[in-house]
Structure formats: C-alpha cells, structure tokens
Write an enzyme that holds these catalytic residues in place. Sequence first.
Site: not given
Length: 819
Positions: A177, A246
């Site tokens: 991320e 995710e």
Amino acid sequence: MVSLRFLLCFLFVSNVYATIVSHDGRAITIDGHRRVLLSGSIHYPRSTPEMWPDLIKKSKEGGLDAIETYVFWNAHEPTRRQYDFSGKLDLIRFLKTIQDEGLYGVLRIGPYACAEWNYGGFPVWLHNMPGMVFRTTNKAFMDEMQNFTTMIVDMVKKENLFASQGGPIILAQIENEYGNVMGPYGESGKAYIKWCANMAQSLDVGVPWIMCQQNDAPQPMLNTCNGFYCDNFVPNNPNTPKMWTENWTGWFKQWGGKNPHRTTEDVAFSVARFFQRGGTFNNYYMYHGGTNFDRTAGGPYITTSYDYDAPLDEYGNLNQPKYGHLKQLHDVLHSMERTLTYGNISTIDFGNSASATIYKTEEGSSCFFGNGNEKSDATISFQGESYVVPAWSVTILPDCKNEAYNTAKITTQTSMMVKKPNEAENTPSTLKWSWRPENMDNFLLKGKGESTQTQLFDQKVVTNDQSDYLWYMTTVKFKKRDPFLGKNMSLRVNSTAHVLHAFVNGKHIGSQHAENDKFNYVFEKDVKFKSGRNVIALLSITVGLANYGAFFESKPAGITGPIFITGRNGDETIVKDLSAHKWSYKTGLIGFESQLFRTESMSKWSVESVPFNRTMIWYKTTFKSPLGNYPVVVDLMGLGKGTAWVNGNNIGRYWPAFISSENGCDANCNYRGAYHAEKCLTNCGEPTQRWYHVPRSFLNAEGDNTLVLFEEMGGNPSLVSFQTTRVGSVCANVYEKNIIELSCDGKPISAIKFASFGNPNGNCGSFVKGTCESSNNTVDILTQECVGKEKCSIDVSTEKFGAPDCSGAARRLAVEAIC
C-alpha cells in the site's frame, strides 16, 4: 557411485512436483491453466499452531483455493539479528499446514505490513538506528529491509515451499500500500519502489511478485487493488490480471469505538461485481482475523480482538451466514472457471445502474446480471426471459438461463453465538483472589531511573518498544521563601502519551488518556509543592504504536513536552519550564521485570483484604478449564485497564472501562449502498471489548490454571468469569424453491422455537407471523425433521408446507431452532 537411472528418476520426480505459475492479462496461470482464485487472509501470530489446521480446513471447505498471510518483521526480529520463529511465529509450520490441506499460499513479505499491527510490523530498533528514515531511498533502511526479506525467502526456499519448488506459494508480495502514501516522499519514493521491485526480482523465487495499491508498480511486478470494492480497478499493464489482494470483510476496532459490521449481502455483491467486471483473483481480508495477543496490536488503540467480522470469527467459529453465503458464491464461480478465464466478454447496459455481462466460449456462455441501484429492483429481459435483480445485487447464471445465485438472497443459516458459564466450576464465585501492589517507591519517592538526560525524549527512543511503560522523573527544589510557594500551583504537561499517570511526592494527582483520535493533549492538575525537594514522576503508557501513513515512524509517543509548573497569585502568573531539567528514565514496571505473571513465580502474594478499585495493582487466581472443546473466553467486565496472562501466556491488553459513545449505532442495517467503516455499527454505550480469547492450548485440561492481571487504572476482579462461546440458536429466512440446511455445529438441535411458511416478518430472535401462513403446522414438520439431529436439510416448497395464498408475493420459510 550414483547410477544414471537414479539421477534421471530424481530429475523426473522433481519436475513432476514443480508448479509453473505465470500470468497473462486475464488470470494467474498454474501449470498452463488460467484459474479463478479465491483466497483468504489468516495471520499466523493471531492464532495458535493448534488452531491452524482447523482454520485452514474450514477455509478449504468454505471454497477457498489459497491462504494469504503477512510476515511480521518486528515479531521475528525483535532485537537486531536475534530471530524468533517459535510457537505462534513458526512461519514454516504454518505454510506447511496450508500445503497439507492442499491449498495454495500467498506470502506477503512486505516487510511493511500495516495490518493494524504494532508499528506496522517494523521493529522499533530500526527507527532508532542513526540517520534512519523508513520506506525511502535511505541506505540503512534498504540494507535492513533487504536483509530481512532475503532471510525469509531463503528460509522458505530451504523448505521447498515456493510453487516453483513444488510448494504451495504461488505469489509473493514486496512492500504494501505504498502508493496510498507515496506523495510526500517525492522522487525518492519513486526511486524506492523501483529498488523494491529490482531487489525482489533478484531473489529468484520462481513465482510472480505483487505490489498492492501501487499504480506505478514497475514490471514485472503485478499491481493489485485493496478496498471495500475493486470492480473498477484497472491494472497498469495489459499483461497483468485484475487482482484484489484485500477485500475488507469488515473492519477493525479501536478502544472507545463500536462494533463494525459489513453485511453478508454487501461482501458477496462486491465479489460478484468484481468477477462480473473481469476479476479473477479475490482475497478476503480477513477470512479469520484472530487475536492481538501480547503487545502486537497497533494503532494507536487497536483492540486485542481482531475479529474483523470475518467469515471465521475470532475464535474460529463459522460466522454465519457470511461463511455459508460466500461458500455458495465460490462454488458457482469455480463452476464457471473456464468460461470466466477464456470466454469473450460482452456487456449490455440496461440503464439505471443495471447491466448484463456475458462470458462466451465455444462450449457455452455464463452471465452476470448486476444492479448497482441502491433503492430499486431491476427487471432485466434477456433472451426472451425476464429476471428480477434486487437492488444492490448481482445474479449469476452459469448457463445464461437459470439463476444459480443472487448476492442479496441468503439461503444459508444465521448462527446466533452465545456465551455459556464454565461448567467445571461456578465462576466468578469460586475464584479466590490474591494481590500485591506494583512496587513504585524508587520512582515515586526517589525519582531514580536507569538513565538521565537534560531533555525529554520520545518514548520509542528510550524503551526500544520493550514495554508499554516508561517513567519520566525529575526533582524540583523550592526554597522556603520561593515566590512559587503559597500560590495556586499546577503541573502542566503537553503529552503524546496514550495514557498518562502523574505523581508528585508519591501521591497520585491524576490520570488522562487520549480520546477521539487526538493523541496530543494537555494534562493539568493543581498541585501542592513543598519547600525543599519535590519528586515529579510521570508514567507514560503506549497502547499500540502507529502503523499507517507517510513517515508514520516519526509520530511521537510519550512525553515530549513542554512541561511547566505554574503559580498564580491574582493576575500574576509565574511559569517554570521543566523541559530541560535533569530527567531520569526507567523502562517498564517492576512486576513485569519480576515476571509476576509466571505460574512458577516465587513472589509473595496476599490473600487478606483484597482491595478493589485501586491503581497499579496485581491480582492472581486459579480456575478450572471449562469442559468440552468449545472456545474459551474470559469476561473482564468490572476491570479498568491492564494486561492479562493465563498460565504465563499473555492474552493481550484489556480495557473494558473504555465505553463507546451512545450515538452512531444503526438498529436497521441496510445492506444496500456502499459500505464504509461507520455504517451498521453496534454496541453503543458498551465496553469496546469485554471478552478476551483464551486459546485451549494455553490451558491445562486437568488441574488448576492461573490467571494473573495487572490493573493500572482500578477495577473489581470479583466479577471475572470464564465462559465458552458456541452456537445458541440457528435461523433461516428463505424463499421457496430453495434448500436450507440447519446445523448446530456438532450439537443436536433441541427444539424449534419458531417456524412459519408464508410472509413472516422480523429477524433471527424476533420472527413474527405475517398476514399469510401455510395451513400445515410448520413447527411440527420441522420438529420431526430436525430435532435430535446435528443437521437437517429442508426443501422449502409448497409440497412440504402447503400453499398459503400470499396474493402473488413470494413465499418464505422463517425458522429459529435452539441448539
């Protein structure tokens, strides 16, 4: 001498078991076949090795192909070049358990994890190295990151666990991320991400590397998506498949917060929508959330429970209907694998957010009918047939004719979990408590620590994160005629301590903790100083270090000041700045150093006059292990804040005194419309976390078990009790022409509490009959078919229950069975 025949045989066997993992723009390819892959995150340190086989088995039975996990650097290298892969941290054992179940693995090495884990998975000693800056072109950081990443890869290679070696791991991840926070790092951030890609590729793992939330991921890295919805995600390269690393099945909890809930219908909608729009890899974050044992919770203020509203709950129970409804979706998607990965794709837009997507091969076609409208159902006409698609749902037709699944139509049971008392003994009345105070005399009266500096330091710098606790101590002297004395005096502390306890001359003058996500605040209390020597002792406490954001490693923790004594006399104010005073520091507490939590501790405990609501105190008791094999929890209602151990195992921080606000909960949770973390909240006005998981492997099945509590704020241990968590009742509310299975998780169904076939109203636990109902006795029918059995399967049809006249409306069966 080794024979040529043996060598050829060895090479042949090695080649047979090696798995070739590649990709194209459509899908991950395994041994030449494009795959629809459904994966779930399970973090090995958030459960125990004894739990792993059951969790992974249930994941497979739930229709998953793979298990995804992070690797937590600070857990494995708590001190530089000193490693720990024991117990819950046995990564290799976890990966082999995945392999034993016949599932694939996705290894997210990072080594930045986020994951609401303490410091995002980075060790604090890393931060304390000279000149260190995380996640940028900082040589010290890159050297340490490469050392740890290489060590993990080498460990995994040694055990032949990459698919290229015949192992289960089909994907590996570097960084995590970074694209979300990359901006402030400027050009150095861009250079860093290129370095990450080159470093990872040089490790030659033989499977693709992924980078999530990284739109500029360099080739051959595969960029992937994280979020509640990823159907609009477009990879940055036409040769990269559309992958979702995710899919957030729920959300995490913070102390002072409420219980998050993401509806089953919405999770299923997000997955079906993703596959409708060309996705071929979906990973649930989390599939099993688990528990933040010890000091692993990040934040600040992440709770000990990391349940995440996942398909498997914190204790490993099936979270129904989420688990079962997604299993049905997985089965349908797998049945369409070839069509989804090889078929030509066409789309029809019906307007008003309704659409059809057709996947067509020479063998046949599969269809998705999507309705993204939040309020109105859609009627879709397709190939001469009419289909009603409920608002905010997707209908899947594997043959483009017959509806096999709709995300909003749940045909699996809802399980209502209950806490049952410990049948081995009558807690809490049988618990006999002993106690002892935390020894603080050296700090409160003498101000003596381990080191002294003439400035205030960030807590991370002093403690190296070896403890939540750090004493800041200084001495202030006043002469008898000092102008300060006799005035209205106060101590003013500018604090970034998550919790602060303040003492002057051995007396507790007050405490304060951060609230509402504001972790810098001013503590100020009136104080009476005396002439001569005065000792100020400030106990700073962290509750999980920051784990997310650009330069998050530099977010302050502790008492960085300034600190003042103020004296007021009418309009006159005199200020004395103590920030540059001589400050003495002491990491940790004496009770922790003495290991009072160990069962074999020889320290003396008192059984006389056990005090309640006293700060900085230790409590101890023994208890019998609850009977059976249901998951065990300890109810810590009545306590304040502290840490709990069972038989020397740290089960985490507790804080039941932290009550969530009364406002913000939603009694009527509507699955329609985009989910966010503030939607469908529950548990308003209640402790954020009351029950704490005690894994069975921590317990002695025979004989006594020891519970030790360190209570820092004051509470009443007499209310503590051990319980088991299990299915109390199961419910269903299913349209006709479906089959519903009821199961009490291995226990017989004992009674049918409610049943009605027609148009019943309400929810599980509060069903009521509607305006139309079958003339047949639905309760009697279900009692005969289900009571006394561990599971029963019911065909919801008019043939079984009769045909009530519901004026053309679809008929439903509502049932609640007691376990």
